[in-house]
Design a protein around this motif. Sequence first.
Motif, PDB file in Angstrom:
ATOM      1  N   GLU A  61      33.541  33.229  39.269  1.00 49.38           N
ATOM      2  CA  GLU A  61      33.635  32.343  40.436  1.00 49.38           C
ATOM      3  C   GLU A  61      35.074  32.238  40.941  1.00 49.38           C
ATOM      4  O   GLU A  61      35.321  32.183  42.151  1.00 49.38           O
ATOM      5  CB  GLU A  61      33.100  30.957  40.060  1.00 49.38           C
ATOM      6  N   ILE A  62      36.031  32.237  40.019  1.00 54.46           N
ATOM      7  CA  ILE A  62      37.445  32.204  40.415  1.00 54.46           C
ATOM      8  C   ILE A  62      37.790  33.469  41.188  1.00 54.46           C
ATOM      9  O   ILE A  62      38.434  33.415  42.242  1.00 54.46           O
ATOM     10  CB  ILE A  62      38.342  32.036  39.174  1.00 54.46           C
ATOM     11  N   LEU A  63      37.337  34.612  40.705  1.00 50.22           N
ATOM     12  CA  LEU A  63      37.613  35.878  41.384  1.00 50.22           C
ATOM     13  C   LEU A  63      36.905  35.959  42.735  1.00 50.22           C
ATOM     14  O   LEU A  63      37.475  36.484  43.703  1.00 50.22           O
ATOM     15  CB  LEU A  63      37.231  37.054  40.482  1.00 50.22           C
ATOM     16  N   GLU A  64      35.685  35.425  42.830  1.00 52.03           N
ATOM     17  CA  GLU A  64      34.987  35.379  44.125  1.00 52.03           C
ATOM     18  C   GLU A  64      35.771  34.512  45.114  1.00 52.03           C
ATOM     19  O   GLU A  64      35.897  34.852  46.298  1.00 52.03           O
ATOM     20  CB  GLU A  64      33.584  34.808  43.952  1.00 52.03           C
ATOM     21  N   TYR A  65      36.282  33.396  44.655  1.00 51.64           N
ATOM     22  CA  TYR A  65      37.096  32.508  45.493  1.00 51.64           C
ATOM     23  C   TYR A  65      38.325  33.254  46.017  1.00 51.64           C
ATOM     24  O   TYR A  65      38.638  33.200  47.213  1.00 51.64           O
ATOM     25  CB  TYR A  65      37.502  31.281  44.664  1.00 51.64           C
ATOM     26  N   LEU A  66      39.022  33.973  45.134  1.00 50.42           N
ATOM     27  CA  LEU A  66      40.207  34.718  45.552  1.00 50.42           C
ATOM     28  C   LEU A  66      39.849  35.850  46.508  1.00 50.42           C
ATOM     29  O   LEU A  66      40.628  36.159  47.416  1.00 50.42           O
ATOM     30  CB  LEU A  66      40.953  35.259  44.335  1.00 50.42           C
ATOM     31  N   ASP A  67      38.686  36.465  46.328  1.00 48.52           N
ATOM     32  CA  ASP A  67      38.258  37.526  47.252  1.00 48.52           C
ATOM     33  C   ASP A  67      38.177  37.026  48.684  1.00 48.52           C
ATOM     34  O   ASP A  67      38.421  37.771  49.626  1.00 48.52           O
ATOM     35  CB  ASP A  67      36.901  38.101  46.824  1.00 48.52           C
ATOM     36  N   VAL A  68      37.851  35.759  48.854  1.00 52.58           N
ATOM     37  CA  VAL A  68      37.745  35.170  50.190  1.00 52.58           C
ATOM     38  C   VAL A  68      39.077  34.603  50.659  1.00 52.58           C
ATOM     39  O   VAL A  68      39.485  34.799  51.803  1.00 52.58           O
ATOM     40  CB  VAL A  68      36.673  34.053  50.210  1.00 52.58           C
ATOM     41  N   GLU A  69      39.778  33.918  49.780  1.00 52.28           N
ATOM     42  CA  GLU A  69      40.939  33.121  50.175  1.00 52.28           C
ATOM     43  C   GLU A  69      42.289  33.821  50.081  1.00 52.28           C
ATOM     44  O   GLU A  69      43.194  33.524  50.856  1.00 52.28           O
ATOM     45  CB  GLU A  69      40.993  31.836  49.334  1.00 52.28           C
ATOM     46  N   ALA A  70      42.474  34.706  49.120  1.00 55.06           N
ATOM     47  CA  ALA A  70      43.798  35.271  48.856  1.00 55.06           C
ATOM     48  C   ALA A  70      44.050  36.560  49.620  1.00 55.06           C
ATOM     49  O   ALA A  70      43.130  37.362  49.804  1.00 55.06           O
ATOM     50  CB  ALA A  70      43.954  35.524  47.353  1.00 55.06           C
ATOM     51  N   PRO A  71      45.288  36.777  50.066  1.00 56.24           N
ATOM     52  CA  PRO A  71      45.632  38.051  50.702  1.00 56.24           C
ATOM     53  C   PRO A  71      45.350  39.206  49.757  1.00 56.24           C
ATOM     54  O   PRO A  71      45.771  39.197  48.605  1.00 56.24           O
ATOM     55  CB  PRO A  71      47.134  37.922  50.967  1.00 56.24           C
TER      56      PRO A  71
END
Length: 130
Positions: free
Chosen positions: A39-49
């Motif tokens: 879930e943390i990695l999914e969040y970063l896939d959307v939010e992080a450059p």
Amino acid sequence: MIPPRAQLPSSWKGLKDYTFDLPYLSPNDPSHCPIPMAEILEYLDVEAPGGSLSGSEDVMEFALQFVRTALVNNSKYWIWRFEADDNLDCYVAARQEVRGDTILGFDETFGLTPEQWLVLDYYNDEDWEN
């Protein structure tokens, strides 16, 4: 305990002059983090450059390095460091409130220590002046 927000500088840059002694959780590892790594990695896939769903041209895999756990007032934290697109040094943190609610947050490190960044996050980094 950390100082009340009113006793801290108005700018996040002023946090660089502070040292925060935040207690560790036991155990001091990600094993009890309430948010799964997927879930943390999914969040970063959307939010992080550099995330695959962030709109970045260059998609990358985020190599998270666990930094520490922390208790900030009554909030439990698990924090990782990673590099986003364009070599941007970032932190991502999972936060668990007293009632069990969880929050994910990420931002660049701004040159802050993990402890300084957690205080920034705890008091909502959008409320800090540049």
